[in-house]
Every structure is written in C-alpha cells, then in structure tokens.
Design a protein around this motif. Structure first.
Motif, PDB file in Angstrom:
ATOM      1  N   THR A 104       1.171  -3.220  49.834  1.00  0.00           N
ATOM      2  CA  THR A 104      -0.069  -2.996  49.605  1.00  0.00           C
ATOM      3  C   THR A 104      -0.421  -3.872  48.302  1.00  0.00           C
ATOM      4  N   GLY A 105       0.459  -3.811  47.288  1.00  0.00           N
ATOM      5  CA  GLY A 105       0.391  -4.312  45.957  1.00  0.00           C
ATOM      6  C   GLY A 105      -0.147  -5.674  45.941  1.00  0.00           C
ATOM      7  N   ALA A 106      -0.048  -6.532  46.976  1.00  0.00           N
ATOM      8  CA  ALA A 106      -0.740  -7.737  47.081  1.00  0.00           C
ATOM      9  C   ALA A 106      -2.077  -7.620  47.046  1.00  0.00           C
ATOM     10  N   LEU A 107      -2.647  -6.533  47.473  1.00  0.00           N
ATOM     11  CA  LEU A 107      -4.002  -6.264  47.366  1.00  0.00           C
ATOM     12  C   LEU A 107      -4.746  -6.011  46.122  1.00  0.00           C
ATOM     13  N   ASP A 108      -3.986  -5.702  45.193  1.00  0.00           N
ATOM     14  CA  ASP A 108      -4.494  -4.992  43.857  1.00  0.00           C
ATOM     15  C   ASP A 108      -5.459  -5.843  43.103  1.00  0.00           C
ATOM     16  N   ALA A 109      -5.268  -7.241  43.249  1.00  0.00           N
ATOM     17  CA  ALA A 109      -6.098  -8.168  42.462  1.00  0.00           C
ATOM     18  C   ALA A 109      -7.682  -8.293  43.388  1.00  0.00           C
ATOM     19  N   ASP A 110      -7.526  -8.288  44.732  1.00  0.00           N
ATOM     20  CA  ASP A 110      -8.785  -8.388  45.459  1.00  0.00           C
ATOM     21  C   ASP A 110      -9.552  -7.041  45.338  1.00  0.00           C
ATOM     22  N   VAL A 111      -8.853  -5.944  45.375  1.00  0.00           N
ATOM     23  CA  VAL A 111      -9.510  -4.634  45.116  1.00  0.00           C
ATOM     24  C   VAL A 111     -10.167  -4.646  43.823  1.00  0.00           C
ATOM     25  N   ASP A 112      -9.475  -4.958  42.651  1.00  0.00           N
ATOM     26  CA  ASP A 112      -9.887  -4.960  41.383  1.00  0.00           C
ATOM     27  C   ASP A 112     -11.195  -5.819  41.467  1.00  0.00           C
ATOM     28  N   ASP A 113     -11.031  -6.952  41.915  1.00  0.00           N
ATOM     29  CA  ASP A 113     -12.029  -8.014  41.850  1.00  0.00           C
ATOM     30  C   ASP A 113     -13.618  -7.466  42.579  1.00  0.00           C
ATOM     31  N   LEU A 114     -13.143  -6.777  43.603  1.00  0.00           N
ATOM     32  CA  LEU A 114     -14.372  -5.998  44.320  1.00  0.00           C
ATOM     33  C   LEU A 114     -14.881  -4.913  43.697  1.00  0.00           C
ATOM     34  N   VAL A 115     -14.231  -4.055  43.120  1.00  0.00           N
ATOM     35  CA  VAL A 115     -14.758  -2.989  42.259  1.00  0.00           C
ATOM     36  C   VAL A 115     -15.529  -3.533  40.992  1.00  0.00           C
ATOM     37  N   ASP A 116     -14.857  -4.471  40.383  1.00  0.00           N
ATOM     38  CA  ASP A 116     -15.417  -5.022  39.113  1.00  0.00           C
ATOM     39  C   ASP A 116     -16.835  -5.567  39.702  1.00  0.00           C
ATOM     40  N   ALA A 117     -16.874  -6.459  40.681  1.00  0.00           N
ATOM     41  CA  ALA A 117     -18.171  -7.081  41.099  1.00  0.00           C
ATOM     42  C   ALA A 117     -19.206  -6.036  41.348  1.00  0.00           C
ATOM     43  N   VAL A 118     -18.890  -4.836  41.917  1.00  0.00           N
ATOM     44  CA  VAL A 118     -19.798  -3.812  42.491  1.00  0.00           C
ATOM     45  C   VAL A 118     -20.392  -3.365  41.041  1.00  0.00           C
ATOM     46  N   GLY A 119     -19.183  -2.973  40.145  1.00  0.00           N
ATOM     47  CA  GLY A 119     -19.676  -2.443  38.798  1.00  0.00           C
ATOM     48  C   GLY A 119     -20.487  -3.066  38.119  1.00  0.00           C
ATOM     49  N   ALA A 120     -20.556  -4.467  38.179  1.00  0.00           N
ATOM     50  CA  ALA A 120     -21.432  -5.575  37.558  1.00  0.00           C
ATOM     51  C   ALA A 120     -22.789  -5.819  38.120  1.00  0.00           C
ATOM     52  N   PHE A 121     -22.825  -5.514  39.503  1.00  0.00           N
ATOM     53  CA  PHE A 121     -23.859  -5.758  40.152  1.00  0.00           C
ATOM     54  C   PHE A 121     -25.174  -5.124  39.785  1.00  0.00           C
ATOM     55  N   ARG A 122     -26.392  -5.506  39.509  1.00  0.00           N
ATOM     56  CA  ARG A 122     -27.459  -4.939  38.859  1.00  0.00           C
ATOM     57  C   ARG A 122     -28.732  -4.948  39.900  1.00  0.00           C
ATOM     58  N   SER A 123     -28.675  -5.437  40.951  1.00  0.00           N
ATOM     59  CA  SER A 123     -29.692  -5.391  42.011  1.00  0.00           C
ATOM     60  C   SER A 123     -29.354  -4.074  43.104  1.00  0.00           C
ATOM     61  N   PRO A 124     -30.505  -3.730  43.602  1.00  0.00           N
ATOM     62  CA  PRO A 124     -30.103  -2.602  44.473  1.00  0.00           C
ATOM     63  C   PRO A 124     -29.049  -3.160  45.588  1.00  0.00           C
ATOM     64  N   LEU A 125     -27.939  -2.104  45.683  1.00  0.00           N
ATOM     65  CA  LEU A 125     -26.630  -2.279  46.291  1.00  0.00           C
ATOM     66  C   LEU A 125     -26.558  -1.258  47.200  1.00  0.00           C
ATOM     67  N   ALA A 126     -26.090  -1.351  48.596  1.00  0.00           N
ATOM     68  CA  ALA A 126     -25.589  -0.327  49.504  1.00  0.00           C
ATOM     69  C   ALA A 126     -24.339  -0.831  49.764  1.00  0.00           C
ATOM     70  N   LEU A 127     -23.179  -0.066  49.868  1.00  0.00           N
ATOM     71  CA  LEU A 127     -21.966  -0.362  50.669  1.00  0.00           C
ATOM     72  C   LEU A 127     -21.789   0.687  51.643  1.00  0.00           C
TER      73      LEU A 127
END
Length: 179
Positions: A104-127
C-alpha cells in the motif's frame, strides 16, 4: 465548509450528504457530483443503485465520473462539490497501483494528493465514505488491506474536514464540529 459523511452500506450517508451540499450551496446553485464508481452495464443491481442516486439529484447538478478526485477539486475549486464515494476512489487507486497484495506504500502519493486537495478546497464540499470500523475483521488479505487503508484515509480526511458526521440508520450523528 468541508464535511466528511461516514456510514455503512445503505445507512443513508449519500442522501444525507446530498442534502448537506444542497443546503450549503443554496437550492438553485449548481453542484458538481463526483462519482468515483463508473456505471457497469453488466451488473443490474449496480445500475439500479446508480439510477436511484441520479433520480435524487436536482437537474442543476452535473455528474463527473472520475477516479481523479484531487485533480477535479483543483480544476474547479469554486464549484460546490459532492464526492461519492471515497471507498470507490480507494478501490480504483488500489487497482491502478496493483496494490492488492500488500504494497500500500504505492498509494501514499495518491492519498497525500487527495488529502491536500480536500484541505485546499474552499467551496462547499461533501465527501461520502464507508465507515469500516464497525464490523468483523475481514477474512481475506485483500479485505483487510482495504479496510486498513480506508480507515487510515478516513482519519486523514476527518482531520482535513471542518465537520464529520456518522450516519446510522438514516440518522446523522455529529462526530466533529468546526472549531
């Protein structure tokens, strides 16, 4: 406002998230619905589930079917967005990286990218995401790998979101409120 909506299968989490994003965006405001699970014409039950979700959505909403959730959030950061669901995104990432055998270490970059994009999103967002900690430990290696990876991902997304809600039997239980 970023909200993570957790729950089990058929708990009502998607309907709750749809209601939350509609309220946050305003009833007449367009919403982007990011579907992480592609329509499969070979599975009648899956097609029926997708159709039920589509019928609930207002006509002002657009649907985007993609596994590139982070790219979509960065590409249109001002459009209120609902992502349904994070578990589907994780399955796609595990498939893409051929990580079902334990790397699952291969997923680390994808997970980091998703979490960063969520943290940076400024409009209403529901996950929307399945909550994995309420059942038996899966009997298969791939099942344990998925639940472990999703549990960790949900924890990271919960830290990046303003609110976290657990939906049980259609009833929302607030887990985290804005500080």
């Amino acid at each position: 406002m970023r909200v993570l909506v957790l729950g089990g299968i058929r708990s009502g989490k998607s309907a709750y998230a749809e209601s939350e994003i509609a309220t946050a965006a305003g009833e007449q405001q367009p919403v982007r619905y990011v579907a992480t699970g592609a329509l499969r014409t070979d599975d009648a039950d899956w097609s029926a589930r997708v159709a039920a979700h589509q019928l609930r959505r207002p006509t002002t909403w657009t649907t985007v079917e993609t596994a590139d959730v982070a790219g979509g959030l960065r590409g249109e950061p001002t459009v209120p967005t609902l992502v349904d669901d994070v578990g589907g995104w994780l399955v796609s990432a595990l498939d893409r990286h051929e990580a079902w055998t334990g790397d699952t270490g291969a997923l680390d970059a994808d997970v980091d990218d998703l979490v960063d994009a969520v943290g940076a999103f400024r409009s209403p967002l529901a996950l929307v995401s399945p909550e994995v900690g309420l059942t038996v430990v899966p009997a298969t290696e791939s099942g344990r790998l998925f639940t472990d990876a999703l549990g960790t991902l949900n924890q990271r997304l919960a830290r990046a979101c303003d609110r976290v809600v657990l939906v049980v039997a259609g009833q929302p239980v607030t887990v985290k409120e804005p500080a």
